[in-house]
Scaffold this motif. Structure first.
Motif, short mmCIF file in Angstrom:
data_model
loop_
_atom_site.label_atom_id
_atom_site.label_comp_id
_atom_site.label_asym_id
_atom_site.label_seq_id
_atom_site.Cartn_x
_atom_site.Cartn_y
_atom_site.Cartn_z
N ILE A 8 0.83 -1.20 0.00
CA ILE A 8 0.00 0.00 0.00
C ILE A 8 0.87 1.25 0.00
CG2 ILE A 8 -1.65 1.34 1.34
CD1 ILE A 8 -2.84 -1.32 2.32
N SER A 9 1.89 1.25 0.88
CA SER A 9 2.81 2.38 0.93
C SER A 9 3.53 2.55 -0.41
CB SER A 9 3.84 2.17 2.05
OG SER A 9 4.81 3.19 2.03
N GLY A 10 3.96 1.43 -0.99
CA GLY A 10 4.64 1.48 -2.28
C GLY A 10 3.75 2.03 -3.37
N GLY A 11 2.47 1.61 -3.36
CA GLY A 11 1.53 2.12 -4.35
C GLY A 11 1.38 3.63 -4.26
N LYS A 12 1.35 4.15 -3.02
CA LYS A 12 1.23 5.60 -2.83
C LYS A 12 2.47 6.32 -3.36
CE LYS A 12 -1.79 5.26 1.23
NZ LYS A 12 -1.92 5.48 2.69
N TRP A 13 3.66 5.77 -3.05
CA TRP A 13 4.89 6.42 -3.50
C TRP A 13 5.02 6.37 -5.03
CZ3 TRP A 13 8.07 9.75 -1.49
CH2 TRP A 13 8.16 9.86 -0.10
N ILE A 14 4.66 5.23 -5.63
CA ILE A 14 4.74 5.12 -7.08
C ILE A 14 3.75 6.08 -7.74
CG2 ILE A 14 4.33 3.58 -9.04
CD1 ILE A 14 6.94 3.07 -7.56
N ALA A 145 10.84 5.77 -5.99
CA ALA A 145 10.12 7.01 -6.31
C ALA A 145 11.04 8.22 -6.25
CB ALA A 145 8.94 7.19 -5.36
N ILE A 146 11.88 8.27 -5.22
CA ILE A 146 12.82 9.39 -5.08
C ILE A 146 13.78 9.44 -6.25
CG2 ILE A 146 14.75 10.26 -3.70
CD1 ILE A 146 13.21 9.26 -1.21
N ILE A 147 14.27 8.27 -6.65
CA ILE A 147 15.18 8.19 -7.81
C ILE A 147 14.50 8.72 -9.06
CG2 ILE A 147 16.34 6.56 -9.37
CD1 ILE A 147 16.85 4.82 -6.85
#
Length: 478
Positions: A8-14, A145-147
């Motif tokens: 879920i966290s990854g989906g938000k960051w992506i 995401a930062i990259i």
């Protein structure tokens, strides 16, 4: 943090990185369209075609195999890393020395410098690519995401700065190379926590990865030809200036949709995978995905269709009117294409990716003759129309395959799509009336059209589709 929470966290960051990167890239095109000649975009489009073509062979699908197999053996990863560097260096030499052949094919001298410069991508990219794959495998989506955000921002800024200083077509290529240099460097710095290459190379250790990769090469090659045949024919048959108009029109109509849909499908795929034994649940979920995609994409595309005469001069400046009829064709092509996307997750869920190969093959067999026929008689507009026709026929085949996998669903799909289509028709009618009665030129009129269309679609959606309490409940569940 559990795997579910990480997902879920990854989906938000992506999602965040995708939105920010899309805005940066859109601003880049909008600004550079005012500074550069359409032929410049045609020249750069050819170089991107070359990069994307050779990337199929140099990548070998290692990203998918590393993530799929959850590879963690340092010897295997080191072998894959050095093999990637060897492949990248080999492709660099092939592309660099093939520049004269590409110049002759397109009869465009500017391509020589651009292609030779673009060939550096294959060295830059492979220095850090495997570290990015490993970050994805470890579910480090915040780092990914930062990259993406830093790389896109840096590349966009440099491309715009160079264009202002007269670098023309090389400004876009240098910006693209700097973007990937930043991404490779950050991937290495953030990914070395999970993998540090050792001086080890044993090709026998990666047989499974190679077999996986060869299948990806075959499928990727066919998909590339199918997806890019129109660009190849426009450039070779009509020249780089029409290709520049074609590229800009396509990017405006398709680019935001291509960024939005993968986010939806990335979330949907693991859900579908858990339902592969239950055809009824799988069918209901597939229909739901089509419904969501329709509601999100249709207003964007319908809005672009009716406001193209206002949006193009505002975003790209004068001299781009030739893109407007192309954009109106690509709007329909984009909608048919986005409805076809969910089949990919459905086929993989059912364990039948070979169906996608056959679909690509059939689409290619339809597309090539249509491109030559329409392109010969109606030039770049004919090629755009042939792409639309091919996409529509491919969607019919797509739905036929989906029917074979999950059973009859088309009646439910039609029942769902009537609402967003009706909302969009009303939205288009109101904006059309505004344009006729008041006007469409300038920032104010364009802004009013966009706001008017958005308010109409949102109000109808809240009234007849989903209520505010339902939206609040959904947000709380996240």
């Amino acid at each position: 943090m559990s795997t579910k929470q990480q997902a879920i966290s990854g989906g938000k960051w992506i999602t965040v990185s995708t939105v920010i990167s899309t805005v940066f890239q859109f601003l880049q095109v909008s600004i550079l369209a005012r500074l550069l000649d359409p032929s410049v975009f045609g020249v750069v489009s050819v170089s991107m075609l070359i990069i994307n073509f050779f990337f199929i062979f140099s990548n070998l699908g290692f990203s998918n195999s590393i993530i799929s197999k959850q590879e963690s053996d340092p010897k295997v990863l080191s072998t894959l890393y050095f093999l990637g560097l060897i492949l990248g260096g080999t492709v660099f030499l092939i592309v660099y020395f093939s520049a004269p052949l590409i110049v002759d094919f397109y009869d465009e001298p500017r391509l020589d410098k651009v292609i030779k410069l673009a060939s550096l991508y294959f060295i830059i990219n492979y220095l850090g690519q495997i570290f990015l794959f490993i970050l994805q495998k470890e579910l480090q989506f915040k780092s990914v995401a930062i990259i993406e955000i830093i790389g896109t921002f840096t590349g966009t800024s440099i491309a715009i700065t160079l264009a202002f200083n007269g670098f023309a077509e090389t400004s876009l290529i240098i910006g693209y190379l700097i973007m990937h240099l930043v991404k490779s460097t950050l991937s290495f710095l953030l990914g070395r926590k999970y993998f540090k290459p050792s001086l080890y190379f044993n090709i026998r250790l990666i047989n499974d990865h190679l077999r996986f990769g060869l299948f990806n090469v075959g499928d990727g090659l066919l998909g590339f030809i199918q997806a890019n045949a129109d660009n190849i024919i426009v450039g070779s048959l009509l020249g780089v200036t029409p290709l520049g108009y074609y590229t800009i029109a396509y990017q405006l109509a398709v680019f935001p949709i291509n960024k939005l849909n993968p986010i939806i499908l990335q979330v949907a795929y693991p859900v579908l995978a858990k339902m592969k034994g239950n055809n009824e649940e799988l069918k209901n979920s597939y229909i739901k995905i089509l419904d969501i995609i329709s509601y999100l994409n249709l207003p964007l595309l319908a809005g672009l269709f009716i406001t193209a005469e206002s949006v193009v001069p505002l975003f790209y400046g004068p001299g781009w009117d030739n893109t407007i009829p192309l954009i109106k064709i690509f709007v329909f092509q984009s909608f048919f294409g986005c409805l076809a996307h969910p089949l990919f997750t459905l086929a993989f869920t059912k364990g039948k990716p070979n169906l996608l190969f056959y679909l690509n093959l059939a689409t290619l067999a339809i597309k090539i003759p249509l491109l030559y026929f329409f392109g010969t008689y109606w030039q770049v507009t004919g090629i755009a129309f042939s792409y639309l026709t091919t996409t529509f026929l491919s969607l019919i085949l797509n739905f036929y395959i989906a029917h074979s996998l999950i059973g009859s669903f088309f009646r439910d799909f039609l029942a769902n799509i009537i609402k967003p289509l009706s909302f969009c028709l009303l939205m288009v009618a109101v904006i059309f009336a505004y344009k006729e009665l008041i006007g469409y030129v300038g920032v104010v009129n364009t802004g009013i059209q966009i706001v008017l269309g958005g308010v109409i679609y949102l109000a109808l959606t809240l009234k007849f589709k989903v209520s505010l309490p339902e939206i609040r409940t959904f947000r709380q569940s996240l």
